[in-house]
Design an enzyme around this catalytic site. Structure first.
Site, PDB file in Angstrom:
ATOM      1  CB  ILE A 125       3.231   0.765  -8.080  1.00 38.49           C
ATOM      2  CG1 ILE A 125       1.964   1.341  -8.757  1.00 38.49           C
ATOM      3  CG2 ILE A 125       4.180   0.174  -9.117  1.00 38.49           C
ATOM      4  CD1 ILE A 125       2.238   2.590  -9.593  1.00 38.49           C
ATOM      5  CB  THR A 126       2.383   1.750  -2.703  1.00 37.28           C
ATOM      6  OG1 THR A 126       3.808   1.817  -2.607  1.00 37.28           O
ATOM      7  CG2 THR A 126       1.898   0.404  -2.234  1.00 37.28           C
ATOM      8  CB  ALA A 168       2.690  -6.084 -12.188  1.00 39.70           C
ATOM      9  CE  LYS A 190      -2.511  -4.625  -4.879  1.00 39.27           C
ATOM     10  NZ  LYS A 190      -1.861  -5.638  -5.720  1.00 39.27           N
ATOM     11  CE1 TYR A 214      -0.726  -1.786  -3.429  1.00 38.58           C
ATOM     12  CE2 TYR A 214      -2.047  -2.338  -1.509  1.00 38.58           C
ATOM     13  CZ  TYR A 214      -1.042  -2.655  -2.411  1.00 38.58           C
ATOM     14  OH  TYR A 214      -0.364  -3.845  -2.280  1.00 38.58           O
ATOM     15  CD  GLN A 259      -3.166   1.127   6.250  1.00 41.10           C
ATOM     16  OE1 GLN A 259      -3.549   0.096   6.813  1.00 41.10           O
ATOM     17  NE2 GLN A 259      -2.609   2.132   6.911  1.00 41.10           N
ATOM     18  N   GLY A 293      -4.246   6.233   4.063  1.00 43.06           N
ATOM     19  CA  GLY A 293      -3.170   6.596   3.119  1.00 43.06           C
ATOM     20  C   GLY A 293      -3.181   5.796   1.829  1.00 43.06           C
TER      21      GLY A 293
HETATM   22  N1  CAA Z   1      -5.256   5.633  11.565  1.00 44.16           N
HETATM   23  C1  CAA Z   1      -5.579   6.834  12.094  1.00 44.16           C
HETATM   24  N2  CAA Z   1      -4.773   7.899  12.025  1.00 44.16           N
HETATM   25  C2  CAA Z   1      -3.623   7.761  11.363  1.00 44.16           C
HETATM   26  C3  CAA Z   1      -3.229   6.531  10.797  1.00 44.16           C
HETATM   27  C4  CAA Z   1      -4.105   5.452  10.948  1.00 44.16           C
HETATM   28  N3  CAA Z   1      -3.803   4.246  10.432  1.00 44.16           N
HETATM   29  N4  CAA Z   1      -2.020   6.693  10.221  1.00 44.16           N
HETATM   30  C5  CAA Z   1      -1.663   7.986  10.413  1.00 44.16           C
HETATM   31  N5  CAA Z   1      -2.629   8.626  11.111  1.00 44.16           N
HETATM   32  C6  CAA Z   1      -2.627   9.997  11.559  1.00 44.16           C
HETATM   33  C7  CAA Z   1      -1.357  10.340  12.309  1.00 44.16           C
HETATM   34  O1  CAA Z   1      -1.454   9.930  13.649  1.00 44.16           O
HETATM   35  C8  CAA Z   1      -1.298  11.844  12.147  1.00 44.16           C
HETATM   36  O2  CAA Z   1      -2.176  12.463  13.050  1.00 44.16           O
HETATM   37  P1  CAA Z   1      -1.812  13.867  13.726  1.00 44.16           P
HETATM   38  O3  CAA Z   1      -1.593  14.821  12.591  1.00 44.16           O
HETATM   39  O4  CAA Z   1      -3.003  14.154  14.566  1.00 44.16           O
HETATM   40  O5  CAA Z   1      -0.557  13.594  14.507  1.00 44.16           O
HETATM   41  C9  CAA Z   1      -1.885  12.062  10.763  1.00 44.16           C
HETATM   42  O6  CAA Z   1      -2.612  10.871  10.444  1.00 44.16           O
HETATM   43  C10 CAA Z   1      -0.837  12.271   9.709  1.00 44.16           C
HETATM   44  O7  CAA Z   1       0.050  11.150   9.723  1.00 44.16           O
HETATM   45  P2  CAA Z   1       1.444  11.203   9.074  1.00 44.16           P
HETATM   46  O8  CAA Z   1       2.284  12.248   9.742  1.00 44.16           O
HETATM   47  O9  CAA Z   1       1.997   9.829   8.978  1.00 44.16           O
HETATM   48  O10 CAA Z   1       1.046  11.788   7.631  1.00 44.16           O
HETATM   49  P3  CAA Z   1       1.843  11.757   6.319  1.00 44.16           P
HETATM   50  O11 CAA Z   1       1.042  12.543   5.348  1.00 44.16           O
HETATM   51  O12 CAA Z   1       3.264  12.070   6.519  1.00 44.16           O
HETATM   52  O13 CAA Z   1       1.785  10.209   5.892  1.00 44.16           O
HETATM   53  C11 CAA Z   1       0.881   8.168   5.197  1.00 44.16           C
HETATM   54  C12 CAA Z   1       0.573   9.551   5.746  1.00 44.16           C
HETATM   55  C13 CAA Z   1       1.569   8.264   3.847  1.00 44.16           C
HETATM   56  C14 CAA Z   1      -0.455   7.503   5.015  1.00 44.16           C
HETATM   57  C15 CAA Z   1       1.777   7.389   6.187  1.00 44.16           C
HETATM   58  O14 CAA Z   1       1.147   7.366   7.432  1.00 44.16           O
HETATM   59  C16 CAA Z   1       1.992   5.943   5.733  1.00 44.16           C
HETATM   60  O15 CAA Z   1       2.878   5.666   4.937  1.00 44.16           O
HETATM   61  N6  CAA Z   1       1.185   5.019   6.251  1.00 44.16           N
HETATM   62  C17 CAA Z   1       1.288   3.590   5.899  1.00 44.16           C
HETATM   63  C18 CAA Z   1       0.360   3.259   4.797  1.00 44.16           C
HETATM   64  C19 CAA Z   1       0.456   1.785   4.529  1.00 44.16           C
HETATM   65  O16 CAA Z   1       0.183   0.948   5.376  1.00 44.16           O
HETATM   66  N7  CAA Z   1       0.869   1.418   3.304  1.00 44.16           N
HETATM   67  C20 CAA Z   1       1.056   0.051   2.977  1.00 44.16           C
HETATM   68  C21 CAA Z   1       2.240  -0.064   2.068  1.00 44.16           C
HETATM   69  S1  CAA Z   1       2.716  -1.757   1.827  1.00 44.16           S
HETATM   70  C22 CAA Z   1       1.506  -2.366   0.871  1.00 44.16           C
HETATM   71  O17 CAA Z   1       0.670  -1.697   0.354  1.00 44.16           O
HETATM   72  C23 CAA Z   1       1.529  -3.850   0.670  1.00 44.16           C
HETATM   73  C24 CAA Z   1       0.249  -4.443   1.071  1.00 44.16           C
HETATM   74  O18 CAA Z   1      -0.560  -4.775   0.218  1.00 44.16           O
HETATM   75  C25 CAA Z   1      -0.022  -4.691   2.492  1.00 44.16           C
END
Ligand code: CAA
Length: 246
Positions: free
Chosen positions: A90-91, A88, A156, A152, A146, A148
């Protein structure tokens, strides 16, 4: 093969469903928990149509009282739990400087405290019977971090710390404790990541695609047979080659 009782937490989710299916198809008696009874019953009926029976027990894994009641209910329906899959999770993704204490706590309690809550009521029985399998479903992001996901990734990574301590304490009792760390799998959780962000992630996966839930279920099933009895404290990555750290 011996038919065992398996409890898969979060079994109604994307990866959880695949784990329940695979364990049932390999002859185990499988149960999962639910928070929404109507949704869980509909899910159960869908599996039943495919000839797969999964028992249901009410309970929120982030509550220790719920988790204990849920384990006792599974024992009542199927018998003592031999295999526990702490799946179980969540994110609540957001960068740390914007993260609220609620977003932090929800992820830590559901993903990490749940391992204590559900494992505690099954461990003594496993030790007394001298056989058990405990498998944590962690994440590639607990291994590499990761953007953001401070909450999580912390939960993990903590799950694997839990694994390697329990593995040491329980090895003498015929119990193995292991972690499976999935990469990005095509589930609702990953599909909730904004499409442009997701496309960039997929571009970093050497296999060039998201994983399938059953590719994680296969990794879980690997730890269960008696032949796997010497494998404990391992962290099995199943991530399409996206992260190869060790
Ligand atoms: N590395 C470096 N910079 C990054 C980045 C990264 N990986 N991701 C985003 N940024 C930067 C963007 O380029 C942006 O820069 P600028 O402002 O200079 O343009 C800045 O960060 C803000 O990015 P966002 O506009 O995307 O910001 P936000 O606040 O709207 O969202 C976030 C941020 C929520 C983290 C979004 O980027 C996101 O959802 N990222 C994915 C996170 C992820 O991988 N989650 C996994 C979910 S699935 C899971 O968890 C299952 C598993 O186990 C694998």
């Amino acid at each position: 093969m011996t038919s065992r009782v398996a409890l898969v937490t979060g079994g109604t989710g994307g990866i959880g469903t695949a784990i329940c299916r695979r364990l049932a198809l390999t002859g185990h008696r499988v149960a999962t928990n639910y928070r929404n009874e109507e949704k869980a019953r509909a899910w159960q009926e869908k599996l039943r149509a495919d000839g797969i029976e999964v028992a249901l027990a009410a309970g929120d894994v982030s509550s220790d009282a719920d988790a204990e009641a849920m384990v006792r209910e599974v024992e009542r329906q199927l018998g003592p739990v031999d295999i526990l899959v702490n799946n179980a999770g969540i994110t609540r993704d957001t960068t740390f400087h914007k993260m609220t204490s609620q977003q932090w706590r929800e992820v830590i309690t559901t993903n990490l405290d749940s391992c204590f809550n559900v494992t505690r009521p099954v461990i003594e029985g496993m030790r007394a019977r001298k056989w058990g399998r405990i498998i944590q479903i962690a994440s590639i992001n607990g291994q590499k971090g990761q953007y953001g996901q401070a909450n999580y990734a912390a939960a993990k990574a903590g799950m694997h710390g839990f694994t390697i301590s329990l593995a040491q304490e329980n090895a003498k009792f015929g119990i193995t404790v292991n972690t499976v760390s999935p990469g990005y799998i095509g589930t609702d959780m990953v599909m909730a990541v904004p499409e442009d962000v997701r496309a960039k992630i997929v571009a970093q996966i050497p296999t060039g695609r998201l994983g399938e839930p059953d590719e994680i279920a296969y990794a879980v099933a690997f730890f269960i047979p008696d032949e796997a009895g010497w494998i404990t404290g391992a962290n099995l990555s199943a991530n399409g080659g996206q992260y190869m750290g060790w």
